[in-house]
Design an enzyme around this catalytic site. Structure first.
Site, short mmCIF file in Angstrom:
data_model
loop_
_atom_site.label_atom_id
_atom_site.label_comp_id
_atom_site.label_asym_id
_atom_site.label_seq_id
_atom_site.Cartn_x
_atom_site.Cartn_y
_atom_site.Cartn_z
CB SER A 1 -8.78 1.15 5.48
OG SER A 1 -9.45 2.34 5.18
CE LYS B 1 -3.95 2.02 2.53
NZ LYS B 1 -4.86 1.90 3.68
CB SER C 1 -8.25 3.84 2.53
OG SER C 1 -7.45 3.20 3.52
N1 GLN Z 1 -13.52 4.71 5.74
C1 GLN Z 1 -12.95 5.19 6.95
C2 GLN Z 1 -12.53 6.63 6.80
O1 GLN Z 1 -12.64 7.15 5.72
C3 GLN Z 1 -11.83 4.33 7.40
C4 GLN Z 1 -10.61 4.53 6.61
C5 GLN Z 1 -9.48 3.73 7.14
O2 GLN Z 1 -9.67 2.74 7.83
N2 GLN Z 1 -8.28 4.16 6.80
O3 GLN Z 1 -12.08 7.24 7.73
#
Ligand code: GLN
Length: 505
Positions: A195, A78, A171
């Site tokens: 995410s 990532k 994400s």
């Molecule tokens: N969807 C969540 C956010 O936008 C979690 C994102 C994540 O876990 N990095 O904050």
């Protein structure tokens, strides 16, 4: 020769050990697959030279009898993990062409075990999102086809504007799509509110967010430091266990990483789950939940029951406050963490008349809409007068959410079973252009786990009527990832894997 990219990590490990193929051959197969699938946009940077060099070194090590646990295994990373000498952007324009002079602890540990880096994977900008549509590099395409689409229709959309194709979740959308499309044997990911687990659920892959403190955060671009954790996304439960074993461990460079021995998580697979007590939290039965999610959840509980686990109803009464509290705590921490991107130290700089104008212009040009929204919310809830009303209150709710879980575990529950997401994957542009709150609702089943610092694992439990993967989530006691792997193994044995079709080339 069989398609080497179709192997699981475990199968590839065995093939390498037997000498059926070399790390270089395995790497070449993946590099070719990545090229053919470039339009899916899972990778934001291919690193073929580095991959080949690492694969050759791996083959040499194996010849010398020095094979590590992940010797010769090609992985994707990532783009939130700093990789020494390789561009790292968090998929934000503000990092520009930043090339870190250091390697994140998690990736360093993977390379120490012999793994090979194929490239950097797409993600939502600074990991803020649930669909991988906030990336400065554009959206990632889920390799699963939308309901009633055929390959020809999907190829046409891929060549045009990608509209109608499905999001892989976010994400860590690049990580999940790459694993599902056989563009790597496993990937690193991060999870602040879901995410790892939500994209795993959308792509039929397995993802685990370990207990807060299990993996070092050193060298990972920070989003919300008290919630962020690294973890793997993989094709199978065993593969995820193998990856987490290598990624985890105490790191003196991260004061929140915990000095506990790292078990061999693979050893937990196949362990009996007879007598384990599995909680079903009634508050997760949310209004408007599709019938197929409800059915999946029931099926998951039946699978565990068939293996001798005991299913009990539990209550986590503060669940309904988790999402609003998360969307105060996470932006607050993000607004502070992102203050460092000022045009002075890293990446992008837009000139101004003086330093203040330079800051303003750089941040205006460098951050995308969602990141700006988070910074605005975060600075607002931390500002004088609102701090007590919002931030402190959210922190109190966080304590209550943690206590909910502690109470349930103190009553003898070993793990909790929930759906991973409230729906299957949705279409690109379907939610991103609507109300942002609509997108935030995706995290409804996952954010509580980050708020409480617990481990959570997502794995495919079945499909919806159109064949799209649906994910189940197992939530564990702190530092008891082993029980999650045992239980997940039981579900995987019964539910099987959900494989994406190959239609893009
Ligand atoms: N969807 C969540 C956010 O936008 C979690 C994102 C994540 O876990 N990095 O904050």
């Amino acid at each position: 020769m069989t398609d080497l990219t179709a192997l699981t990590l475990d199968e590839a490990r065995q093939g390498l050990a037997k000498g059926d193929f070399t790390a270089l051959e395995l790497t070449e197969a993946h590099l070719a697959a990545m090229e053919a699938a470039a339009a899916l946009n899972a990778y934001v940077l291919d690193t073929p030279d580095r991959a080949r060099a690492m694969a050759r070194e791996s083959d040499a090590r194996r010849k010398r009898g020095e094979a590590g646990r992940l010797e010769g295994i090609p992985l994707g990373v990532k783009d939130l993990f700093a990789t020494e000498g390789t561009r790292t952007t968090a998929c934000s324009r503000i990092l520009g062409d930043f090339v870190p002079p250091y390697e994140s602890t998690v990736t360093r540990q993977l390379w120490q075990q012999g793994a090979v880096m194929l490239g950097k994977l797409n993600n939502d900008e600074f990991a803020m999102g649930s669909s991988n549509e906030t990336s400065a590099f554009g959206p990632v395409v889920n390799p699963f086809l939308p309901p009633n689409w055929d390959a020809a229709k999907a190829r046409a959309a891929l060549a045009a504007d990608r509209k109608g194709l499905l999001v892989p979740g976010g994400s860590s959308g690049g990580s999940a799509a790459a694993v599902a499309a056989n563009l790597c044997l496993g990937a690193t990911a991060t999870d602040t509110g879901g995410s790892i687990r939500q994209p795993a659920a959308f792509t039929g892959t397995v993802g685990i967010k370990p207990t807060y403190g299990r993996c070092s955060r050193w060298g990972i671009v920070a989003f919300a430091s008290s919630l962020d954790q690294a973890g793997p996304i993989a094709k199978t439960v065993r593969d995820a266990a193998a990856l987490l074993t290598a990624m985890a461990g105490h790191d003196p460079k991260d004061s929140t990483s915990v000095d506990l021995p790292v078990p061999d998580f693979e050893a937990a697979l196949g362990r009996s789950v007879a007598g384990k007590v599995i909680g079903i939290p009634r508050e997760y039965r949310v209004e408007g939940m599709p019938a197929e999610i409800e059915a999946l959840w029931r099926k998951g509980a039946e699978m565990l029951k068939a293996a001798g686990a005991r299913i009990v109803d539990v209550s986590l009464p503060h669940t309904k406050y988790a999402l609003p509290a998360y969307y105060i705590v996470a932006p607050a921490e993000a607004s502070s963490n992102l203050a460092r991107y000022d045009g002075v130290r890293y990446g992008l700089r837009v000139k101004g008349r003086d330093i203040v104008e330079m800051y303003e212009k750089t941040r205006a040009a460098g951050f995308g809409r969602e990141v700006k929204r988070r910074i605005l919310i975060g600075t607002y809830v931390l500002s004088a007068g609102y701090y007590d009303a919002y931030y402190l209150r959210a922190q109190k709710i966080r304590t209550l959410i943690k206590r909910d879980f502690e109470t349930v575990y103190a009553e003898g529950v070993d793990a909790i079973l929930t759906p991973a997401t409230p729906s299957a994957a949705f279409g690109i542009a379907e939610k991103a252009e609507a109300d942002p709150v609509e997108m935030y609702l995706n995290d409804i089943f996952t954010v509580t786990v980050n708020m409480a610092g617990l481990p959570g694992l997502a794995l495919p439990g079945g499909t919806d009527p159109s064949g799209l993967p649906l994910g189940l989530q197992l939530i564990g006691r702190p530092f008891d990832e082993e029980t999650l792997f045992s239980l997940a193994g039981v579900i995987e044995d019964q539910a099987g894997r959900v494989r994406a079709p190959r239609w893009w080339a």
